[in-house]
Design a protein around this motif. Sequence first.
Motif, PDB file in Angstrom:
ATOM      1  N   LYS A  91      10.971  11.146  12.623  1.00  0.00           N
ATOM      2  CA  LYS A  91      10.231  12.398  12.963  1.00  0.00           C
ATOM      3  C   LYS A  91       9.220  13.169  11.554  1.00  0.00           C
ATOM      4  CE  LYS A  91      14.040  15.206  14.231  1.00  0.00           C
ATOM      5  NZ  LYS A  91      15.157  14.867  13.241  1.00  0.00           N
ATOM      6  N   THR A  92       8.197  13.817  12.060  1.00  0.00           N
ATOM      7  CA  THR A  92       7.914  14.237  11.386  1.00  0.00           C
ATOM      8  C   THR A  92       6.718  14.975  11.855  1.00  0.00           C
ATOM      9  OG1 THR A  92       6.053  14.873   9.000  1.00  0.00           O
ATOM     10  CG2 THR A  92       5.746  13.186  11.126  1.00  0.00           C
ATOM     11  N   ASN A  93       6.125  16.627  11.827  1.00  0.00           N
ATOM     12  CA  ASN A  93       4.964  17.143  12.330  1.00  0.00           C
ATOM     13  C   ASN A  93       2.962  16.818  11.835  1.00  0.00           C
ATOM     14  OD1 ASN A  93       4.756  18.755  10.378  1.00  0.00           O
ATOM     15  ND2 ASN A  93       4.735  20.354  10.747  1.00  0.00           N
ATOM     16  N   ASN A  94       3.354  15.626  10.797  1.00  0.00           N
ATOM     17  CA  ASN A  94       2.130  15.207  10.346  1.00  0.00           C
ATOM     18  C   ASN A  94       2.266  14.188   9.582  1.00  0.00           C
ATOM     19  OD1 ASN A  94      -0.117  15.056   8.346  1.00  0.00           O
ATOM     20  ND2 ASN A  94      -0.272  16.628   8.117  1.00  0.00           N
ATOM     21  N   LEU A  95       1.844  13.151  10.186  1.00  0.00           N
ATOM     22  CA  LEU A  95       1.993  11.498  10.393  1.00  0.00           C
ATOM     23  C   LEU A  95       1.094  10.964   9.497  1.00  0.00           C
ATOM     24  CD1 LEU A  95       3.676   9.219  11.189  1.00  0.00           C
ATOM     25  CD2 LEU A  95       1.582   8.537  13.187  1.00  0.00           C
ATOM     26  N   LYS A  96       0.410  11.587   8.692  1.00  0.00           N
ATOM     27  CA  LYS A  96      -0.173  10.872   7.937  1.00  0.00           C
ATOM     28  C   LYS A  96       0.173  11.432   6.180  1.00  0.00           C
ATOM     29  CE  LYS A  96      -4.933  10.590   6.149  1.00  0.00           C
ATOM     30  NZ  LYS A  96      -6.476  11.564   6.195  1.00  0.00           N
ATOM     31  N   LEU A  97       0.191  12.497   6.914  1.00  0.00           N
ATOM     32  CA  LEU A  97       0.968  13.670   5.118  1.00  0.00           C
ATOM     33  C   LEU A  97       2.127  12.479   4.897  1.00  0.00           C
ATOM     34  CD1 LEU A  97       0.901  15.049   2.879  1.00  0.00           C
ATOM     35  CD2 LEU A  97       2.027  16.783   4.243  1.00  0.00           C
ATOM     36  N   ARG A  98       3.122  12.182   5.287  1.00  0.00           N
ATOM     37  CA  ARG A  98       4.463  11.433   5.921  1.00  0.00           C
ATOM     38  C   ARG A  98       4.978  10.282   5.309  1.00  0.00           C
ATOM     39  NH1 ARG A  98       8.675  11.582   3.272  1.00  0.00           N
ATOM     40  NH2 ARG A  98      10.965  11.085   4.899  1.00  0.00           N
ATOM     41  N   LEU A  99       3.402   9.608   6.075  1.00  0.00           N
ATOM     42  CA  LEU A  99       3.562   7.986   5.223  1.00  0.00           C
ATOM     43  C   LEU A  99       2.765   7.791   4.022  1.00  0.00           C
ATOM     44  CD1 LEU A  99       1.582   6.599   8.565  1.00  0.00           C
ATOM     45  CD2 LEU A  99       4.510   6.474   8.001  1.00  0.00           C
ATOM     46  N   GLN A 100       2.013   8.822   3.404  1.00  0.00           N
ATOM     47  CA  GLN A 100       1.555   9.162   2.201  1.00  0.00           C
ATOM     48  C   GLN A 100       2.891   8.994   1.540  1.00  0.00           C
ATOM     49  OE1 GLN A 100      -1.261  11.576   1.744  1.00  0.00           O
ATOM     50  NE2 GLN A 100      -2.884  10.332   2.786  1.00  0.00           N
ATOM     51  N   LYS A 101       3.907  10.371   1.406  1.00  0.00           N
ATOM     52  CA  LYS A 101       4.809  10.724   1.298  1.00  0.00           C
ATOM     53  C   LYS A 101       5.888   9.436   0.988  1.00  0.00           C
ATOM     54  CE  LYS A 101       4.350  15.233   0.714  1.00  0.00           C
ATOM     55  NZ  LYS A 101       4.619  15.474  -1.236  1.00  0.00           N
ATOM     56  N   HIS A 102       6.019   8.432   1.859  1.00  0.00           N
ATOM     57  CA  HIS A 102       6.737   7.723   1.905  1.00  0.00           C
ATOM     58  C   HIS A 102       6.300   6.283   0.840  1.00  0.00           C
ATOM     59  CE1 HIS A 102       9.315   7.216   4.750  1.00  0.00           C
ATOM     60  NE2 HIS A 102       9.095   7.635   5.703  1.00  0.00           N
ATOM     61  N   LYS A 103       5.349   6.245   0.514  1.00  0.00           N
ATOM     62  CA  LYS A 103       4.354   5.643  -0.638  1.00  0.00           C
ATOM     63  C   LYS A 103       4.756   6.001  -1.715  1.00  0.00           C
ATOM     64  CE  LYS A 103       0.947   3.288   2.755  1.00  0.00           C
ATOM     65  NZ  LYS A 103       1.159   1.437   2.536  1.00  0.00           N
ATOM     66  N   GLU A 104       4.126   7.185  -1.501  1.00  0.00           N
ATOM     67  CA  GLU A 104       4.431   7.991  -3.066  1.00  0.00           C
ATOM     68  C   GLU A 104       5.741   7.654  -3.439  1.00  0.00           C
ATOM     69  OE1 GLU A 104       3.761  12.036  -2.995  1.00  0.00           O
ATOM     70  OE2 GLU A 104       1.657  10.910  -2.327  1.00  0.00           O
ATOM     71  N   ASN A 105       6.620   7.531  -2.709  1.00  0.00           N
ATOM     72  CA  ASN A 105       8.857   7.780  -2.679  1.00  0.00           C
ATOM     73  C   ASN A 105       8.845   6.046  -3.777  1.00  0.00           C
ATOM     74  OD1 ASN A 105       8.389   9.752  -2.094  1.00  0.00           O
ATOM     75  ND2 ASN A 105       9.723   9.473  -0.862  1.00  0.00           N
ATOM     76  N   ILE A 106       7.833   5.048  -2.984  1.00  0.00           N
ATOM     77  CA  ILE A 106       8.153   3.597  -3.558  1.00  0.00           C
ATOM     78  C   ILE A 106       7.389   3.269  -4.519  1.00  0.00           C
ATOM     79  CG2 ILE A 106       7.134   1.162  -2.757  1.00  0.00           C
ATOM     80  CD1 ILE A 106       7.523   2.097   0.340  1.00  0.00           C
ATOM     81  N   GLU A 107       6.537   3.962  -4.552  1.00  0.00           N
ATOM     82  CA  GLU A 107       5.321   3.529  -5.643  1.00  0.00           C
ATOM     83  C   GLU A 107       6.340   4.339  -7.514  1.00  0.00           C
ATOM     84  OE1 GLU A 107       1.684   5.683  -5.125  1.00  0.00           O
ATOM     85  OE2 GLU A 107       1.235   3.807  -3.962  1.00  0.00           O
ATOM     86  N   THR A 108       7.066   5.582  -7.084  1.00  0.00           N
ATOM     87  CA  THR A 108       7.887   6.219  -8.072  1.00  0.00           C
ATOM     88  C   THR A 108       9.099   6.066  -8.408  1.00  0.00           C
ATOM     89  OG1 THR A 108       8.034   8.227  -6.524  1.00  0.00           O
ATOM     90  CG2 THR A 108       6.388   8.276  -7.759  1.00  0.00           C
ATOM     91  N   LYS A 109       9.354   4.866  -7.781  1.00  0.00           N
ATOM     92  CA  LYS A 109      10.638   3.864  -7.226  1.00  0.00           C
ATOM     93  C   LYS A 109      11.876   6.223  -6.954  1.00  0.00           C
ATOM     94  CE  LYS A 109       9.818   0.054  -9.699  1.00  0.00           C
ATOM     95  NZ  LYS A 109       9.378  -0.753  -9.049  1.00  0.00           N
ATOM     96  N   ALA A 110      10.880   6.257  -6.626  1.00  0.00           N
ATOM     97  CA  ALA A 110      12.414   7.867  -5.974  1.00  0.00           C
ATOM     98  C   ALA A 110      13.368   7.252  -5.148  1.00  0.00           C
ATOM     99  CB  ALA A 110      11.296   9.048  -4.730  1.00  0.00           C
ATOM    100  N   ASN A 111      14.520   8.504  -5.624  1.00  0.00           N
ATOM    101  CA  ASN A 111      15.982   7.564  -4.556  1.00  0.00           C
ATOM    102  C   ASN A 111      15.848   8.039  -3.382  1.00  0.00           C
ATOM    103  OD1 ASN A 111      19.171   6.282  -4.515  1.00  0.00           O
ATOM    104  ND2 ASN A 111      19.391   8.770  -5.152  1.00  0.00           N
TER     105      ASN A 111
END
Length: 102
Positions: free
Chosen positions: A53-73
Amino acid sequence: MTIKKRINFKIKYTIVVSIFVLKFNRDKFPKGFHSYYIYILTNKYRLTFYIGKTNNLKLRLQKHKENIETKANTFAAKYNIEFLVYYEKFIWIHDAIAREKE
Protein backbone atom coordinates in the motif's frame (compact mmCIF):
# COMPACT_ATOMS: atom_id res chain seq x y z
CA MET A 1 8.98 -11.76 21.53
CA THR A 2 8.25 -14.18 18.69
CA ILE A 3 7.79 -13.13 15.10
CA LYS A 4 4.07 -13.90 15.26
CA LYS A 5 3.61 -11.67 18.31
CA ARG A 6 5.61 -8.87 16.67
CA ILE A 7 3.47 -9.07 13.53
CA ASN A 8 0.24 -9.08 15.58
CA PHE A 9 1.45 -6.07 17.55
CA LYS A 10 2.32 -4.21 14.35
CA ILE A 11 -1.06 -4.97 12.79
CA LYS A 12 -2.96 -3.94 15.96
CA TYR A 13 -0.87 -0.79 16.33
CA THR A 14 -1.48 0.17 12.70
CA ILE A 15 -5.23 -0.32 13.06
CA VAL A 16 -5.38 1.69 16.31
CA VAL A 17 -3.35 4.55 14.82
CA SER A 18 -5.48 4.54 11.66
CA ILE A 19 -8.71 4.69 13.66
CA PHE A 20 -7.30 7.49 15.83
CA VAL A 21 -6.29 9.52 12.77
CA LEU A 22 -9.64 8.84 11.13
CA LYS A 23 -11.65 10.03 14.15
CA PHE A 24 -9.72 13.25 14.59
CA ASN A 25 -8.90 14.20 10.99
CA ARG A 26 -11.84 13.10 8.88
CA ASP A 27 -13.67 16.44 9.23
CA LYS A 28 -10.59 18.54 8.42
CA PHE A 29 -10.17 17.28 4.85
CA PRO A 30 -12.78 17.25 2.10
CA LYS A 31 -13.69 13.89 0.64
CA GLY A 32 -11.24 12.88 -2.06
CA PHE A 33 -8.37 14.94 -0.68
CA HIS A 34 -6.22 11.89 0.03
CA SER A 35 -5.33 9.05 -2.31
CA TYR A 36 -4.11 5.69 -1.09
CA TYR A 37 -3.44 2.65 -3.23
CA ILE A 38 -3.09 -1.04 -2.72
CA TYR A 39 -1.17 -2.75 -5.46
CA ILE A 40 0.00 -6.17 -6.57
CA LEU A 41 3.36 -6.67 -8.25
CA THR A 42 4.78 -9.85 -9.75
CA ASN A 43 7.87 -11.12 -11.50
CA LYS A 44 8.32 -12.00 -15.17
CA TYR A 45 7.05 -15.56 -14.72
CA ARG A 46 4.09 -14.59 -12.50
CA LEU A 47 5.28 -16.97 -9.76
CA THR A 48 5.84 -14.57 -6.86
CA PHE A 49 3.54 -11.75 -5.82
CA TYR A 50 3.99 -8.68 -3.64
CA ILE A 51 1.05 -6.81 -2.13
CA GLY A 52 1.62 -3.33 -0.78
CA LYS A 53 0.00 0.00 0.00
CA THR A 54 1.17 3.53 -0.68
CA ASN A 55 -0.06 7.07 -1.13
CA ASN A 56 2.03 7.67 -4.28
CA LEU A 57 1.86 4.70 -6.64
CA LYS A 58 4.18 6.06 -9.32
CA LEU A 59 6.94 6.89 -6.83
CA ARG A 60 6.58 3.53 -5.08
CA LEU A 61 6.92 1.62 -8.34
CA GLN A 62 10.06 3.61 -9.15
CA LYS A 63 11.48 2.71 -5.73
CA HIS A 64 10.82 -1.00 -6.37
CA LYS A 65 12.65 -0.77 -9.71
CA GLU A 66 15.56 1.12 -8.12
CA ASN A 67 15.85 -1.58 -5.48
CA ILE A 68 16.05 -4.23 -8.19
CA GLU A 69 18.67 -2.28 -10.16
CA THR A 70 20.84 -1.65 -7.09
CA LYS A 71 20.28 -5.21 -5.82
CA ALA A 72 19.07 -3.92 -2.48
CA ASN A 73 18.20 -6.38 0.26
CA THR A 74 14.42 -6.26 -0.29
CA PHE A 75 11.77 -8.81 -1.17
CA ALA A 76 11.11 -7.16 -4.54
CA ALA A 77 14.81 -7.13 -5.45
CA LYS A 78 15.35 -10.72 -4.33
CA TYR A 79 12.56 -12.05 -6.56
CA ASN A 80 12.75 -9.41 -9.35
CA ILE A 81 9.21 -8.25 -8.70
CA GLU A 82 8.59 -5.28 -10.97
CA PHE A 83 5.39 -5.75 -12.98
CA LEU A 84 2.19 -4.10 -11.78
CA VAL A 85 -0.75 -6.43 -12.30
CA TYR A 86 -3.45 -4.74 -10.20
CA TYR A 87 -4.17 -1.66 -8.11
CA GLU A 88 -7.09 -0.03 -6.30
CA LYS A 89 -7.47 3.56 -5.15
CA PHE A 90 -8.89 4.55 -1.74
CA ILE A 91 -9.66 7.84 -0.03
CA TRP A 92 -9.04 6.64 3.53
CA ILE A 93 -5.97 4.70 4.67
CA HIS A 94 -7.95 2.36 6.92
CA ASP A 95 -9.93 1.19 3.87
CA ALA A 96 -6.69 0.48 2.01
CA ILE A 97 -5.24 -1.41 4.99
CA ALA A 98 -8.39 -3.52 5.32
CA ARG A 99 -8.35 -4.35 1.60
CA GLU A 100 -4.67 -5.25 1.68
CA LYS A 101 -5.32 -7.75 4.48
CA GLU A 102 -8.11 -9.59 2.62
